[in-house]
Design a protein around this motif. Structure first.
Motif, PDB file in Angstrom:
ATOM      1  N   ALA A   1       1.140  -1.143   0.037  1.00  8.32           N
ATOM      2  CA  ALA A   1      -0.072  -0.005   0.032  1.00  8.32           C
ATOM      3  C   ALA A   1       1.013   1.341   0.021  1.00  8.32           C
ATOM      4  N   TYR A   2       0.542   2.578  -0.659  1.00  6.54           N
ATOM      5  CA  TYR A   2       1.117   3.674  -0.773  1.00  6.54           C
ATOM      6  C   TYR A   2       2.469   3.428  -1.106  1.00  6.54           C
ATOM      7  N   GLY A   3       2.832   2.816  -1.966  1.00  6.59           N
ATOM      8  CA  GLY A   3       3.999   2.786  -2.686  1.00  6.59           C
ATOM      9  C   GLY A   3       5.104   1.794  -2.022  1.00  6.59           C
TER      10      GLY A   3
ATOM     11  N   ILE B   1     -14.683  -0.340 -12.369  1.00  7.76           N
ATOM     12  CA  ILE B   1     -16.119  -0.444 -11.715  1.00  7.76           C
ATOM     13  C   ILE B   1     -16.759   0.472 -11.462  1.00  7.76           C
ATOM     14  N   ASP B   2     -16.264   1.598 -10.992  1.00  8.98           N
ATOM     15  CA  ASP B   2     -17.142   3.030 -10.658  1.00  8.98           C
ATOM     16  C   ASP B   2     -18.044   3.384 -12.044  1.00  8.98           C
ATOM     17  N   ALA B   3     -16.844   3.149 -12.989  1.00  5.61           N
ATOM     18  CA  ALA B   3     -17.485   3.911 -14.277  1.00  5.61           C
ATOM     19  C   ALA B   3     -18.744   3.056 -14.931  1.00  5.61           C
TER      20      ALA B   3
ATOM     21  N   LYS C   1      -7.638  -7.361  -8.351  1.00  9.00           N
ATOM     22  CA  LYS C   1      -6.298  -6.689  -8.749  1.00  9.00           C
ATOM     23  C   LYS C   1      -6.628  -5.632  -9.832  1.00  9.00           C
ATOM     24  N   ASN C   2      -5.597  -4.551  -9.616  1.00  8.59           N
ATOM     25  CA  ASN C   2      -5.567  -3.536 -10.681  1.00  8.59           C
ATOM     26  C   ASN C   2      -5.173  -4.074 -11.975  1.00  8.59           C
ATOM     27  N   PRO C   3      -5.740  -4.206 -12.965  1.00  5.81           N
ATOM     28  CA  PRO C   3      -5.364  -4.802 -14.116  1.00  5.81           C
ATOM     29  C   PRO C   3      -4.331  -4.119 -14.916  1.00  5.81           C
TER      30      PRO C   3
ATOM     31  N   ALA D   1     -10.755   6.644   6.158  1.00  7.57           N
ATOM     32  CA  ALA D   1     -11.802   7.374   5.254  1.00  7.57           C
ATOM     33  C   ALA D   1     -12.111   6.659   3.927  1.00  7.57           C
ATOM     34  N   LYS D   2     -11.441   5.850   3.432  1.00  9.90           N
ATOM     35  CA  LYS D   2     -11.737   5.208   2.284  1.00  9.90           C
ATOM     36  C   LYS D   2     -11.995   3.831   2.134  1.00  9.90           C
ATOM     37  N   LEU D   3     -11.685   3.112   3.196  1.00 14.14           N
ATOM     38  CA  LEU D   3     -11.941   1.562   3.192  1.00 14.14           C
ATOM     39  C   LEU D   3     -12.717   1.187   4.501  1.00 14.14           C
TER      40      LEU D   3
ATOM     41  N   GLY E   1       5.330 -11.238  -6.737  1.00 12.70           N
ATOM     42  CA  GLY E   1       4.699 -10.575  -7.925  1.00 12.70           C
ATOM     43  C   GLY E   1       3.536  -9.631  -7.294  1.00 12.70           C
ATOM     44  N   TYR E   2       2.880  -8.863  -8.178  1.00 10.47           N
ATOM     45  CA  TYR E   2       1.735  -7.953  -7.462  1.00 10.47           C
ATOM     46  C   TYR E   2       0.878  -8.730  -6.974  1.00 10.47           C
ATOM     47  N   ARG E   3       0.545  -8.688  -5.836  1.00 11.75           N
ATOM     48  CA  ARG E   3      -0.330  -9.715  -4.917  1.00 11.75           C
ATOM     49  C   ARG E   3      -0.156 -11.089  -5.201  1.00 11.75           C
ATOM     50  N   ASP E   4       1.013 -11.349  -5.410  1.00  8.47           N
ATOM     51  CA  ASP E   4       1.185 -12.731  -5.828  1.00  8.47           C
ATOM     52  C   ASP E   4       2.578 -13.340  -5.295  1.00  8.47           C
TER      53      ASP E   4
ATOM     54  N   GLY F   1     -11.017  -6.241   1.810  1.00 11.10           N
ATOM     55  CA  GLY F   1      -9.921  -5.077   1.067  1.00 11.10           C
ATOM     56  C   GLY F   1     -10.421  -5.199  -0.484  1.00 11.10           C
ATOM     57  N   SER F   2      -9.381  -4.859  -1.239  1.00 12.45           N
ATOM     58  CA  SER F   2      -9.642  -4.789  -2.639  1.00 12.45           C
ATOM     59  C   SER F   2     -10.044  -6.073  -3.156  1.00 12.45           C
ATOM     60  N   PHE F   3     -11.085  -6.060  -3.824  1.00 17.02           N
ATOM     61  CA  PHE F   3     -11.655  -7.706  -4.228  1.00 17.02           C
ATOM     62  C   PHE F   3     -10.942  -7.732  -5.573  1.00 17.02           C
TER      63      PHE F   3
ATOM     64  N   LYS G   1     -17.898   4.043  -0.964  1.00 12.44           N
ATOM     65  CA  LYS G   1     -16.599   5.031  -0.858  1.00 12.44           C
ATOM     66  C   LYS G   1     -15.553   4.485  -2.082  1.00 12.44           C
ATOM     67  N   GLN G   2     -15.388   3.246  -2.223  1.00 16.75           N
ATOM     68  CA  GLN G   2     -14.310   2.756  -3.056  1.00 16.75           C
ATOM     69  C   GLN G   2     -14.822   1.463  -3.762  1.00 16.75           C
ATOM     70  N   ALA G   3     -15.028   1.550  -5.119  1.00 17.11           N
ATOM     71  CA  ALA G   3     -15.780   0.551  -5.742  1.00 17.11           C
ATOM     72  C   ALA G   3     -15.188  -0.762  -5.890  1.00 17.11           C
ATOM     73  N   LEU G   4     -13.720  -0.817  -5.505  1.00 17.58           N
ATOM     74  CA  LEU G   4     -12.825  -2.108  -5.514  1.00 17.58           C
ATOM     75  C   LEU G   4     -13.324  -2.805  -4.307  1.00 17.58           C
TER      76      LEU G   4
HETATM   77  N1  EPU Z   1     -11.165   5.197  -7.732  1.00 22.45           N
HETATM   78  C1  EPU Z   1     -12.364   5.597  -8.743  1.00 22.45           C
HETATM   79  N2  EPU Z   1     -13.710   5.079  -8.032  1.00 22.45           N
HETATM   80  C2  EPU Z   1     -13.455   4.300  -7.118  1.00 22.45           C
HETATM   81  C3  EPU Z   1     -12.243   3.880  -6.552  1.00 22.45           C
HETATM   82  C4  EPU Z   1     -11.340   4.114  -7.136  1.00 22.45           C
HETATM   83  O1  EPU Z   1     -12.497   6.389  -9.497  1.00 22.45           O
HETATM   84  O2  EPU Z   1     -14.749   3.624  -6.749  1.00 22.45           O
HETATM   85  C5  EPU Z   1      -9.870   5.753  -8.564  1.00 22.45           C
HETATM   86  C6  EPU Z   1      -9.408   6.615  -7.492  1.00 22.45           C
HETATM   87  O3  EPU Z   1      -9.915   8.143  -7.548  1.00 22.45           O
HETATM   88  C7  EPU Z   1      -7.864   6.529  -7.631  1.00 22.45           C
HETATM   89  C8  EPU Z   1      -7.849   5.362  -8.271  1.00 22.45           C
HETATM   90  O4  EPU Z   1      -8.870   4.777  -8.746  1.00 22.45           O
HETATM   91  O5  EPU Z   1      -7.472   7.518  -8.655  1.00 22.45           O
HETATM   92  C9  EPU Z   1      -6.915   4.377  -7.313  1.00 22.45           C
HETATM   93  O6  EPU Z   1      -7.584   3.862  -6.195  1.00 22.45           O
HETATM   94  P1  EPU Z   1      -6.950   4.131  -4.687  1.00 22.45           P
HETATM   95  O7  EPU Z   1      -5.791   5.172  -4.952  1.00 22.45           O
HETATM   96  O8  EPU Z   1      -7.926   4.139  -3.663  1.00 22.45           O
HETATM   97  O9  EPU Z   1      -6.101   2.933  -4.755  1.00 22.45           O
HETATM   98  P2  EPU Z   1      -6.487   1.210  -5.459  1.00 22.45           P
HETATM   99  O10 EPU Z   1      -5.866   1.215  -6.812  1.00 22.45           O
HETATM  100  O11 EPU Z   1      -8.005   1.293  -5.413  1.00 22.45           O
HETATM  101  C10 EPU Z   1      -4.626  -0.035  -4.186  1.00 22.45           C
HETATM  102  C11 EPU Z   1      -4.530  -1.323  -3.648  1.00 22.45           C
HETATM  103  C12 EPU Z   1      -4.990  -1.082  -2.040  1.00 22.45           C
HETATM  104  C13 EPU Z   1      -3.997  -0.267  -1.395  1.00 22.45           C
HETATM  105  C14 EPU Z   1      -4.122   1.087  -2.159  1.00 22.45           C
HETATM  106  C15 EPU Z   1      -3.097   2.315  -1.809  1.00 22.45           C
HETATM  107  C16 EPU Z   1      -4.974  -3.037  -5.457  1.00 22.45           C
HETATM  108  C17 EPU Z   1      -5.851  -4.099  -5.721  1.00 22.45           C
HETATM  109  N3  EPU Z   1      -5.201  -2.434  -4.227  1.00 22.45           N
HETATM  110  O12 EPU Z   1      -6.067   0.222  -4.364  1.00 22.45           O
HETATM  111  O13 EPU Z   1      -4.940  -2.286  -1.298  1.00 22.45           O
HETATM  112  O14 EPU Z   1      -4.445  -0.166   0.005  1.00 22.45           O
HETATM  113  O15 EPU Z   1      -3.780   0.862  -3.642  1.00 22.45           O
HETATM  114  O16 EPU Z   1      -1.884   1.746  -2.318  1.00 22.45           O
HETATM  115  O17 EPU Z   1      -3.765  -3.110  -5.658  1.00 22.45           O
HETATM  116  C18 EPU Z   1      -5.941  -4.276  -0.639  1.00 22.45           C
HETATM  117  O18 EPU Z   1      -5.163  -4.996  -1.819  1.00 22.45           O
HETATM  118  O19 EPU Z   1      -6.776  -5.070  -0.287  1.00 22.45           O
HETATM  119  C19 EPU Z   1      -5.857  -3.099  -0.732  1.00 22.45           C
HETATM  120  C20 EPU Z   1      -6.657  -2.245  -0.126  1.00 22.45           C
END
Ligand code: EPU
Length: 338
Positions: free
Chosen positions: A129-131, A278-280, A241-243, A225-227, A162-165, A237-239, A296-299
């Protein structure tokens, strides 16, 4: 080692999904793990290791023997010229361990504050998280092989992060158990502040040289605030992975959706924000049965109260289909479906 039977797993997974373990064994030492392996009945049975239950979706009762990891202990192992080595038992709570390292005056894990789950689960999915991700701070794990009962010390190369792996999600899945984790905290400490949310905190506070403790507090505040707090609203948490897509794919999508949130990677590929996709597609706040998409967070998928695993999986599939339909991208789940 006392096997328990027909144990509810509801309070042992952060999603709060109902499932029953036919057999559950709590282990609080390496010798208890070995006793389990030597047991004439349990030794050869398939096994599932459960840490904090923050990365699983139970869709049915669990037939494999559930090993509830409860090995504790935290210590500073050694100081080297370029780092400190710290160690924790696999059953320790991850966030408490991060806080403890800061209490010892040893920074380096602060960006990974408040990630739910146990220390033993951290290398399995290479939390991050956060870099900063676990692989950036990894030294080694003690890993007991279920067949031989032997402990092997595995370094970063072997773990193939690897990324979440990692290897623990692949070749070693169900074959071994992590009992202790050692991390290396580099000296001198260099703060990692490149993440947008942290840049915002610096700008808001005017503090551009934050201490590790300050970064820890900021990360805790950002996550709160977000999760959703799993103790209040069930979630894992995130359901997804970021593709990661090719540059051409990304250009094509930008052509149609100029707003898409994307991060170019050093190797020329591009990471897309799954939450944005997902949000889109209009999923934020929607539900199927009692499984929902967090407002607050569609992931993040959440349990709105009394959800079952099948509802979570149905919701996840519906999301995957609509994201694929609109963007041509297949989202991959992050948690393990059992
Ligand atoms: N966004 C939207 N709509 C949403 C959600 C996100 O537009 O509903 C946009 C946000 O505005 C932002 C971007 O998507 O520009 C990314 O969102 P965010 O910064 O919240 O991070 P994330 O990519 O959703 C990843 C990790 C999190 C980790 C955060 C911070 C993955 C799958 N998730 O989330 O990890 O905390 O970055 O580094 O890589 C976890 O793995 O369970 C987890 C919470």
């Amino acid at each position: 080692m006392h096997p328990e039977h027909d144990v509810s797993l509801k309070s042992l997974n952060t999603f709060g999904l109902p499932a029953v373990a036919r057999t559950l064994v709590r282990v609080s030492s390496e010798s208890e793990v070995r006793r389990l392996i030597d047991d004439p009945q349990l030794g050869l049975a398939p096994k599932l290791v459960l840490g904090g239950g923050s990365n699983v979706v139970f869709i049915r009762d669990v037939e494999p023997v559930v090993i509830k990891m409860e090995i504790m202990g935290r210590r500073v192992v050694e100081e080297r010229a370029d780092c400190w080595i710290v160690e924790a038992g696999a059953g320790e709570n991850w966030h408490d361990f991060v806080a403890w390292t800061l209490d010892q005056g040893l920074p380096g894990l602060e960006n990974m504050a408040l990630i739910p789950g146990t220390v033993g689960a951290a290398p399995v999915q290479n939390i991050g998280a956060y870099g900063v991700e676990l692989a950036d701070r990894f030294e080694s794990v003690d890993n007991i092989d279920f067949m031989t009962g032997r402990t092997l010390v595995l370094g970063a190369q072997t773990c193939r992060f690897g990324y979440r792996d990692s290897i623990f999600k692949r070749e070693l899945a169900g074959k071994s158990v992590i009992t202790r984790v050692r991390l290396r905290l580099p000296k001198p400490w260099i703060p990692v502040l490149g993440y947008l949310d942290l840049e915002r905190k610096m700008a808001e506070s005017g503090n551009y040289a934050p201490s590790a403790r300050q970064i820890f507090d900021w990360v805790v505040a950002i996550r709160r605030a977000k999760l959703p707090d799993p103790a209040v609203i069930g979630n894992a948490g995130s359901f997804f992975k970021n593709p990661v897509v090719t540059e051409e794919q990304c250009r094509d999508i930008i052509g149609r959706d100029p707003e898409i949130v994307h991060y170019p990677l050093p190797d020329g590929t591009v990471k897309l924000a799954a939450g944005w996709l997902i949000d889109a597609c209009g999923w934020k706040g929607k539900s199927i049965g009692q499984a929902g998409v967090y407002e607050k967070q569609a992931l993040v998928l959440v349990n709105r109260g009394g959800a079952i695993g099948a509802e979570v999986v149905t919701l996840a599939r519906a999301i995957q289909e609509s994201v694929y339909g609109r963007f041509g991208i297949r989202l991959e789940p992050e948690p393990v479906v059992v």
